[in-house]
Design a protein around this motif. Structure first.
Motif, PDB file in Angstrom:
ATOM      1  N   SER A  69       0.856  -1.189   0.000  1.00 54.41           N
ATOM      2  CA  SER A  69       0.000   0.000   0.000  1.00 54.41           C
ATOM      3  C   SER A  69       0.894   1.241   0.000  1.00 54.41           C
ATOM      4  O   SER A  69       2.112   1.141   0.170  1.00 54.41           O
ATOM      5  N   ASP A  70       0.285   2.405  -0.171  1.00 52.48           N
ATOM      6  CA  ASP A  70       1.055   3.650  -0.120  1.00 52.48           C
ATOM      7  C   ASP A  70       1.740   3.811   1.243  1.00 52.48           C
ATOM      8  O   ASP A  70       2.857   4.309   1.324  1.00 52.48           O
ATOM      9  N   GLY A  73       4.708   1.184   1.355  1.00 52.47           N
ATOM     10  CA  GLY A  73       5.741   1.609   0.424  1.00 52.47           C
ATOM     11  C   GLY A  73       6.777   0.538   0.133  1.00 52.47           C
ATOM     12  O   GLY A  73       6.567  -0.647   0.388  1.00 52.47           O
ATOM     13  N   TYR A 109       7.072   6.089  -4.017  1.00 54.29           N
ATOM     14  CA  TYR A 109       6.259   4.911  -4.336  1.00 54.29           C
ATOM     15  C   TYR A 109       4.789   5.296  -4.344  1.00 54.29           C
ATOM     16  O   TYR A 109       4.324   6.029  -3.469  1.00 54.29           O
ATOM     17  N   ALA A 110       4.069   4.787  -5.329  1.00 52.96           N
ATOM     18  CA  ALA A 110       2.617   4.966  -5.378  1.00 52.96           C
ATOM     19  C   ALA A 110       1.995   3.620  -5.719  1.00 52.96           C
ATOM     20  O   ALA A 110       2.361   2.988  -6.715  1.00 52.96           O
ATOM     21  N   ALA A 111       1.063   3.172  -4.896  1.00 50.04           N
ATOM     22  CA  ALA A 111       0.385   1.903  -5.131  1.00 50.04           C
ATOM     23  C   ALA A 111      -0.454   1.996  -6.406  1.00 50.04           C
ATOM     24  O   ALA A 111      -0.842   3.090  -6.833  1.00 50.04           O
ATOM     25  N   THR A 113      -3.505   2.123  -8.936  1.00 49.71           N
ATOM     26  CA  THR A 113      -4.819   2.737  -8.752  1.00 49.71           C
ATOM     27  C   THR A 113      -5.936   1.884  -9.335  1.00 49.71           C
ATOM     28  O   THR A 113      -7.105   2.149  -9.087  1.00 49.71           O
ATOM     29  N   PRO A 119       2.384  -0.801  -9.556  1.00 46.84           N
ATOM     30  CA  PRO A 119       2.784   0.346  -8.733  1.00 46.84           C
ATOM     31  C   PRO A 119       3.758   1.238  -9.501  1.00 46.84           C
ATOM     32  O   PRO A 119       4.342   0.820 -10.494  1.00 46.84           O
TER      33      PRO A 119
END
Length: 145
Positions: A69-70, A73, A109-111, A113, A119
């Protein structure tokens, strides 16, 4: 006779200044090219690290069945999750601590969407700001936001 020989053994001030001038000219011509090569090597290193982090996250996803998840990370590559996923975690997935990018900043880091998205892992480049071009451009792995 002995006095004349002693004077001939050393270099004159003029000779030393000429050699120093030649060295300075060579450094002035080679230095900028060397620095440009150093900047390009940092971009290459960031690309390699981003791909390696992406591969490690994909391996972890196969074990856990999900991406971090965000909040978790990329730290999840070295630290087991809490709860039920701790049993499935087979890490650490990196040989060392999570690296910083070549400019000394943490990777962003971005999970994903979407359900089938990947990611996004980003080095913000030399300027440490989103966007940019050339050496200051972002280096990314994964889906675009």
């Amino acid at each position: 006779m002995k006095r004349n020989r002693r004077r001939e053994r050393g270099y004159s001030l003029l000779e030393v200044l000429i050699v120093l001038t030649i060295i300075a000219l060579i450094a002035a011509l080679v230095g900028p090219r060397l620095m440009a090569q150093l900047d390009r090597s940092k971009v290459t290193a960031a690309r390699v690290q981003v791909r390696a982090l992406g591969a490690a996250i994909e391996t972890m996803r196969m074990d856990l069945g999900r991406y971090p998840s965000d909040e978790e990370g990329i730290a999840l590559l070295n630290t087991p999750p809490r709860g039920d996923d701790a049993v499935l975690w087979r890490g650490p997935y990196l040989d060392a601590d999570t690296p910083l990018d070549p400019w000394g900043a943490a990777y962003v880091y971005a999970a994903p969407t979407t359900d089938f998205g990947r990611p996004r892992i980003v080095s913000l480049g030399a300027d440490r700001a989103e966007g940019g071009e050339g050496l200051a451009g972002d280096i990314a792995y994964g889906d675009d936001p």
